[in-house]
Design an enzyme around this catalytic site. Sequence first.
Site, mmCIF file in Angstrom:
data_model
loop_
_atom_site.group_PDB
_atom_site.id
_atom_site.type_symbol
_atom_site.label_atom_id
_atom_site.label_comp_id
_atom_site.label_asym_id
_atom_site.label_seq_id
_atom_site.Cartn_x
_atom_site.Cartn_y
_atom_site.Cartn_z
ATOM 1 N N CYS A 272 0.826 -1.207 0.000
ATOM 2 C CA CYS A 272 0.000 0.000 0.000
ATOM 3 C C CYS A 272 0.857 1.253 0.000
ATOM 4 O O CYS A 272 0.486 2.288 -0.564
ATOM 5 C CB CYS A 272 -0.932 -0.005 1.212
ATOM 6 S SG CYS A 272 -0.090 -0.221 2.796
ATOM 7 N N HIS B 163 -1.745 0.956 7.438
ATOM 8 C CA HIS B 163 -2.122 0.980 6.024
ATOM 9 C C HIS B 163 -1.763 2.343 5.449
ATOM 10 O O HIS B 163 -1.430 3.276 6.197
ATOM 11 C CB HIS B 163 -3.627 0.721 5.906
ATOM 12 C CG HIS B 163 -4.136 0.536 4.509
ATOM 13 N ND1 HIS B 163 -3.519 -0.256 3.571
ATOM 14 C CD2 HIS B 163 -5.243 1.064 3.888
ATOM 15 C CE1 HIS B 163 -4.213 -0.222 2.446
ATOM 16 N NE2 HIS B 163 -5.250 0.581 2.604
ATOM 17 N N ASN C 191 -8.522 4.307 -1.965
ATOM 18 C CA ASN C 191 -7.883 3.130 -1.387
ATOM 19 C C ASN C 191 -7.276 2.264 -2.496
ATOM 20 O O ASN C 191 -7.438 2.571 -3.683
ATOM 21 C CB ASN C 191 -8.927 2.334 -0.573
ATOM 22 C CG ASN C 191 -8.293 1.413 0.448
ATOM 23 O OD1 ASN C 191 -7.079 1.385 0.636
ATOM 24 N ND2 ASN C 191 -9.124 0.621 1.117
#
Length: 354
Positions: free
Chosen positions: A160, A301, A321
């Site tokens: 991520c 994250h 996202n």
Amino acid sequence: MEWRTVALAVLIVSLCFLAIPIRVDPDTNNEDIKLFKNYVSRYNKTYRNNPTEYEDRFQRFQRSLRHIEKMNGLRSSPESAYYGLTEYSDMTEDEFRTQTLLSDLPVRGGKHVTASYHRMHHSRHSDNRVRRATGLPLRFDWRDKGVISPVRSQGTCGACWAFSTVEVAESMFAIKNGTLYPLSVQEMIDCAKNSNFGCEGGDICSLLSWLLVSKVQIFQEPTYPLTRKTDSCKLEKAQGKSGVRVKDFTCDSFVDAEDELLTTLATHGPVAAAVNALSWQNYLGGVIQYHCDGSFDNLNHAVQIIGYDKSGNIPHYIIKNSWGTSFGDKGFMYIAIGNNLCGIANQVSSLDVL
């Protein structure tokens, strides 16, 4: 004998009435089974033919159903976050954390707090902060400017940090030059040094520091396609191709100064941010207002913040996202402004490109 018959009849009737309160909660098991069958089919789960794992996953699925009911029962308005079944709903919370999130981000992030590129922004009560924020539009979404690339899916690759950083670089190049190109996340996964380990983890600030010092270009995605697996670096094969270089970057804290973050978003561009996504397991849409811890120690994250909206009942950030378009609102999410929800203001990076 007649009195015995009458007594027996009264007893039976009484027991019938006494039995009623015992079944206050309806038997949901059959409905849960139907939901689970559809769920397994919808997400093409591989354990459909493994009876042992199937039963284990069903129990985890049931726990998610009850948690979803609880979370939806706490909604305070139609705009509040709502929850339902996602591809992660057959996982325990620990499994979701292990397989999807990065547990070492707080340790990684702590190394940047004393770096020269890290700044603590003004406090909540700063008059300067208030003055700067008053001229901002109520809503600002970089998608309206055509500088946000399509939502990607990182799959089971824990990168991520690379997805969010590269997507900000794409946006900044498009803002500067008027053209939006997809840049290579895979190049960062394979090649980035400075304690970044591909799909096994990394962090935004370390990646930006490496890109700045090494002067490595981020090449376009067709030159270095996405595989979502860590492999050997193939930079030499991309030489001679055009790419984007990082000119400068920041790695800032906006805790208690989120209006400064709004100013950055509106006047400079999208940013990458570390967040706590543990409570997102069953998120479907709406604005997250509660139940999302903002502690620095729980960051796990990274996402791209692409704008904000203060025009509605719940002022919120607009989040891009990297869990694909089937998650959330076609891959996007919304987090309320002002309380460092999900740790969104702890570590935020902006950048400029050449």
